[in-house]
Enzyme design. Structure first.
Site, PDB file in Angstrom:
ATOM      1  N   GLY A  67     -13.744  -1.116  -6.178  1.00 25.62           N
ATOM      2  CA  GLY A  67     -15.040  -0.507  -5.817  1.00 25.62           C
ATOM      3  C   GLY A  67     -15.016   0.304  -4.538  1.00 25.62           C
ATOM      4  O   GLY A  67     -16.069   0.500  -3.915  1.00 25.62           O
ATOM      5  N   ASP A  76      -7.771   8.419   0.900  1.00 26.57           N
ATOM      6  CA  ASP A  76      -8.367   7.390   1.763  1.00 26.57           C
ATOM      7  C   ASP A  76      -8.135   7.665   3.249  1.00 26.57           C
ATOM      8  O   ASP A  76      -8.681   6.968   4.105  1.00 26.57           O
ATOM      9  CB  ASP A  76      -7.802   6.010   1.409  1.00 26.57           C
ATOM     10  CG  ASP A  76      -8.473   5.415   0.174  1.00 26.57           C
ATOM     11  OD1 ASP A  76      -9.550   5.915  -0.217  1.00 26.57           O
ATOM     12  OD2 ASP A  76      -7.930   4.465  -0.402  1.00 26.57           O
ATOM     13  N   GLU A 114      -4.038   8.259  -3.548  1.00 24.30           N
ATOM     14  CA  GLU A 114      -4.420   7.380  -2.432  1.00 24.30           C
ATOM     15  C   GLU A 114      -4.558   8.112  -1.107  1.00 24.30           C
ATOM     16  O   GLU A 114      -5.222   7.627  -0.190  1.00 24.30           O
ATOM     17  CB  GLU A 114      -3.371   6.269  -2.294  1.00 24.30           C
ATOM     18  CG  GLU A 114      -3.953   4.935  -1.915  1.00 24.30           C
ATOM     19  CD  GLU A 114      -4.799   4.345  -3.037  1.00 24.30           C
ATOM     20  OE1 GLU A 114      -5.976   4.077  -2.771  1.00 24.30           O
ATOM     21  OE2 GLU A 114      -4.293   4.179  -4.166  1.00 24.30           O
ATOM     22  N   THR A 157      -9.710   0.729  -8.534  1.00 28.37           N
ATOM     23  CA  THR A 157      -8.841  -0.390  -8.229  1.00 28.37           C
ATOM     24  C   THR A 157      -8.984  -1.436  -9.344  1.00 28.37           C
ATOM     25  O   THR A 157      -9.875  -1.354 -10.155  1.00 28.37           O
ATOM     26  CB  THR A 157      -9.323  -0.944  -6.879  1.00 28.37           C
ATOM     27  OG1 THR A 157      -9.362   0.132  -5.967  1.00 28.37           O
ATOM     28  CG2 THR A 157      -8.491  -2.072  -6.358  1.00 28.37           C
ATOM     29  N   SER A 173      -7.517   0.966   3.783  1.00 27.80           N
ATOM     30  CA  SER A 173      -8.048   0.602   2.470  1.00 27.80           C
ATOM     31  C   SER A 173      -9.282  -0.266   2.633  1.00 27.80           C
ATOM     32  O   SER A 173      -9.411  -0.996   3.614  1.00 27.80           O
ATOM     33  CB  SER A 173      -6.982  -0.170   1.693  1.00 27.80           C
ATOM     34  OG  SER A 173      -7.528  -0.729   0.527  1.00 27.80           O
ATOM     35  N   ASN A 197      -6.464   4.489  -6.746  1.00 25.43           N
ATOM     36  CA  ASN A 197      -7.628   5.070  -6.076  1.00 25.43           C
ATOM     37  C   ASN A 197      -8.655   5.475  -7.129  1.00 25.43           C
ATOM     38  O   ASN A 197      -9.366   4.620  -7.624  1.00 25.43           O
ATOM     39  CB  ASN A 197      -7.284   6.229  -5.142  1.00 25.43           C
ATOM     40  CG  ASN A 197      -8.472   6.531  -4.218  1.00 25.43           C
ATOM     41  OD1 ASN A 197      -9.338   5.677  -4.022  1.00 25.43           O
ATOM     42  ND2 ASN A 197      -8.526   7.725  -3.677  1.00 25.43           N
ATOM     43  N   ARG A 227       0.851  -1.200   0.000  1.00 25.43           N
ATOM     44  CA  ARG A 227       0.000   0.000   0.000  1.00 25.43           C
ATOM     45  C   ARG A 227       0.886   1.249   0.000  1.00 25.43           C
ATOM     46  O   ARG A 227       1.978   1.256   0.593  1.00 25.43           O
ATOM     47  CB  ARG A 227      -0.835  -0.049   1.278  1.00 25.43           C
ATOM     48  CG  ARG A 227      -1.785   1.113   1.517  1.00 25.43           C
ATOM     49  CD  ARG A 227      -3.065   0.918   0.825  1.00 25.43           C
ATOM     50  NE  ARG A 227      -4.119   1.795   1.313  1.00 25.43           N
ATOM     51  CZ  ARG A 227      -5.128   2.206   0.552  1.00 25.43           C
ATOM     52  NH1 ARG A 227      -5.212   1.848  -0.713  1.00 25.43           N
ATOM     53  NH2 ARG A 227      -6.069   2.962   1.047  1.00 25.43           N
TER      54      ARG A 227
HETATM   55  N1  GLY Z   1      -8.516   3.450  -2.766  1.00 24.57           N
HETATM   56  C1  GLY Z   1      -9.547   2.551  -2.426  1.00 24.57           C
HETATM   57  C2  GLY Z   1      -9.195   1.696  -1.297  1.00 24.57           C
HETATM   58  O1  GLY Z   1      -8.040   1.292  -1.175  1.00 24.57           O
HETATM   59  O2  GLY Z   1     -10.056   1.450  -0.485  1.00 24.57           O
END
Ligand code: GLY
Length: 570
Positions: free
Chosen positions: A466, A416, A413, A374, A445, A394, A94
């Site tokens: 999603g 989030d 990202e 994603t 995430s 993202n 991540r």
């Molecule tokens: N960027 C979407 C997630 O990682 O939840």
């Protein structure tokens, strides 16, 4: 029931797929991804004797070329592996916040979160600081680490197909053309993006050949120098320069110091199925918690998408998302109460709060103030090793910026993170202090690549994009298979519903509920909205493989929502 009738029913259930396409089947291996050309790359690596990890790395790099909205080298993600010997592992790549990030930059003088710094469209609004949204990418180190530790092929071999697709180009498919079209204005805003992704000042059309020479050069750099080809040297310098021009704070040290972590996956049981899934900073906890709550209710008897069955599923989503949103964050920064959230006493406490005839108002679950896009793909090789990867920029094309002439998009990202507790983010999620933005921290995430076994045998491998809907989608699909006996394609293609605690609303795709079922649920107190929390009518693109416990055949299916996807086995 006579043996003859049972035999006939089995025959019919094997032959009839209703209105859905049949899943792909193979007795050997299977690759399912959101893009036909990437699936082919995975198939070829397996055919050439590679294992599932070799194929996963090759597909990851190929998707970065042919599915650039979502596949990436400028983002991050998770890889979950269950080896043929039954052992499993989780690789976390991540993105991280840069070391010099300052959360106050994202809050205006009135104390409001400046969402435009984090979300799609900021460039159209004249806020020329797109790099404020960018986290330190993890994909390259993540894929390379997986290959070094568990693959069998050299990096240059598994990257060769991606380099070829970038250098020689590929014919744009209808699904690619429609994703590109949505971004025409954003592509136009950045001259170096327009140069690659626009032709005659418009996006590429179905059948036109898209060549990405700059991306090919970056990929060659990585193939030759390993992760150093991205995190050091000229690519790193270009990221740092672009970040400083674009309002960000990414430094050479941020890139050099980026590390991948490996951990034990999160595990739980649902009836006689064993779930292996994503620990924080992913959201497998939410998948497990919802399933644990639901274990006590006779969903099969209530019936598929019945008012009663859907009521319990929605309540399970409400309570498990409330826990996710309030209590989870980067495990290197906060102590995640995972054991408590999945403990029998906590699950039972939630069940006692769920009334059989009423929706629980989300406001009854107090917010604790204490201190899409994603892509997912799944692979099973001939030995039985299973891999589920979800990785992301993202939003579609992330921050919609390419650093210099590197040819790849960078993520957004950092959106989030919680910037201010109890304030909605881009996915409408109200999240808590454990997910507050901080230097070097990973944002929480929703991604939750998952593998399920039964009697220690591989049963299912799934993942989906999603945003906030990821855990609820996975639970929808798992229940469709385990409770309602659907095959993997049917289970993925059925309309889905979602609830994430706040806003107190049921999100549904078209045709999810009949009018009378919806009325029954409304009488219980539910409010409905057509479409996802982030505005799309449909959501997700589940990639799944189901291993038939009797025939041992692998059944693979790519969600029909992602028309370019493909499931293929040898
Ligand atoms: N960027 C979407 C997630 O990682 O939840």
């Amino acid at each position: 029931m006579s043996k003859l009738i049972i035999a006939l029913m089995l025959l019919i259930s094997n032959l009839v797929y209703g209105a859905f396409p049949a899943p792909a089947t193979s007795s050997k291996d299977m690759v399912v991804s959101g893009h036909l050309y990437a699936t082919e790359v995975g198939n070829n690596i397996l055919k050439a004797g590679g294992n599932a990890i070799d194929a996963a790395v090759a597909v990851g790099y190929a998707l970065a070329v042919v599915h650039p909205c979502c596949g990436n080298i400028g983002g991050g993600g998770f890889m979950l592996i269950r080896f043929a010997n039954g052992k499993s592992t989780f690789i976390n790549f991540r993105e991280k916040a840069p070391a010099h990030i300052n959360i106050n930059q994202y809050i205006d003088q009135q104390g409001r979160v400046i969402n435009d710094y984090l979300s799609t469209g900021h460039m159209n609004q004249g806020l020329q600081k797109p790099y404020l949204a960018v986290g330190i990418p993890g994909t390259v180190k993540g894929l390379n680490t997986a290959l070094e530790k568990y693959g069998t092929k050299p990096l240059a071999t598994v990257m060769a197909p991606a380099i070829k697709l970038a250098e020689n180009g590929f014919n744009v498919l209808p699904g690619d053309a429609s994703i590109f079209k949505l971004q025409e204005a954003n592509f136009r805003n950045e001259p170096n993006v327009a140069k690659i992704f626009l032709k005659n000042n418009r996006t590429y059309l179905n059948g036109e050949r898209l060549v990405q020479r700059e991306l090919a050069q970056t990929l060659k750099n990585i193939a030759k120098n390993g992760s150093a080809g991205f995190y050091q040297g000229e690519v790193a310098e270009k990221i740092v320069t672009a970040s400083s021009l674009g309002g960000g704070s990414i430094t050479k040290e941020d890139l050099l110091n980026y590390t991948v972590t490996e951990a034990a996956p999160l595990q739980c049981d649902y009836k006689n199925f064993h779930i292996i899934t994503t620990p924080p900073p992913g959201s497998g906890v939410t998948v497990c918690e919802a399933l644990k709550i639901l274990e006590a209710y006779p969903l099969r008897q209530f019936g598929f998408h019945s008012a009663m069955g859907s009521h319990y599923v929605l309540e399970a989503f409400r309570f498990s998302y409330a826990d996710r949103n309030q209590f989870l964050g980067d495990p290197l920064f906060v102590a995640n109460p995972v054991a408590k959230l999945l403990s029998p006493s906590h699950i039972q406490k939630i069940r006692t709060r769920i009334k059989p005839d009423r929706a629980t108002p989300s406001s009854f679950i107090h917010f604790t103030t204490e201190g899409a896009n994603t892509t997912a793909y799944v692979i099973v090789d001939k030995e039985g090793t299973a891999v589920s990867v979800s990785y992301t920029l993202n939003d579609y094309f992330g921050a919609k910026v390419i650093p210099g002439d590197t040819g790849f998009f960078l993520n957004n990202e950092l959106a989030d993170f919680t910037i201010k507790p109890n304030t909605a983010n881009n996915y409408g999620l109200y999240q808590g202090w454990p997910n507050l933005m901080a230097p070097n921290k990973q944002p929480l995430s929703s991604m939750a690549p998952t593998i399920i076994t039964q009697n220690n045998q591989l049963f299912m491998v799934i993942g989906t994009p999603g945003g906030s809907t990821i855990p609820s989608q996975l639970v929808n699909v798992i229940l469709n298979v385990i409770e309602y006996g659907m095959n993997i394609q049917e289970a993925e293609d059925m309309p889905r519903f979602h609830m994430q605690w706040l806003p107190d609303r049921v999100y549904m795709e078209p045709f999810t509920f009949s009018v009378d079922t919806q009325r029954l649920l409304e009488k219980m107190g539910y409010q409905f909205q057509l479409g996802s929390p982030y505005g799309s009518l449909l959501w997700g693109a589940v990639a799944g493989i189901l291993k038939d416990p009797t025939s041992h055949l692998l059944n693979g299916a790519m969600d029909s929502r992602r028309s370019n996807g493909a499931a293929t086995g040898e």
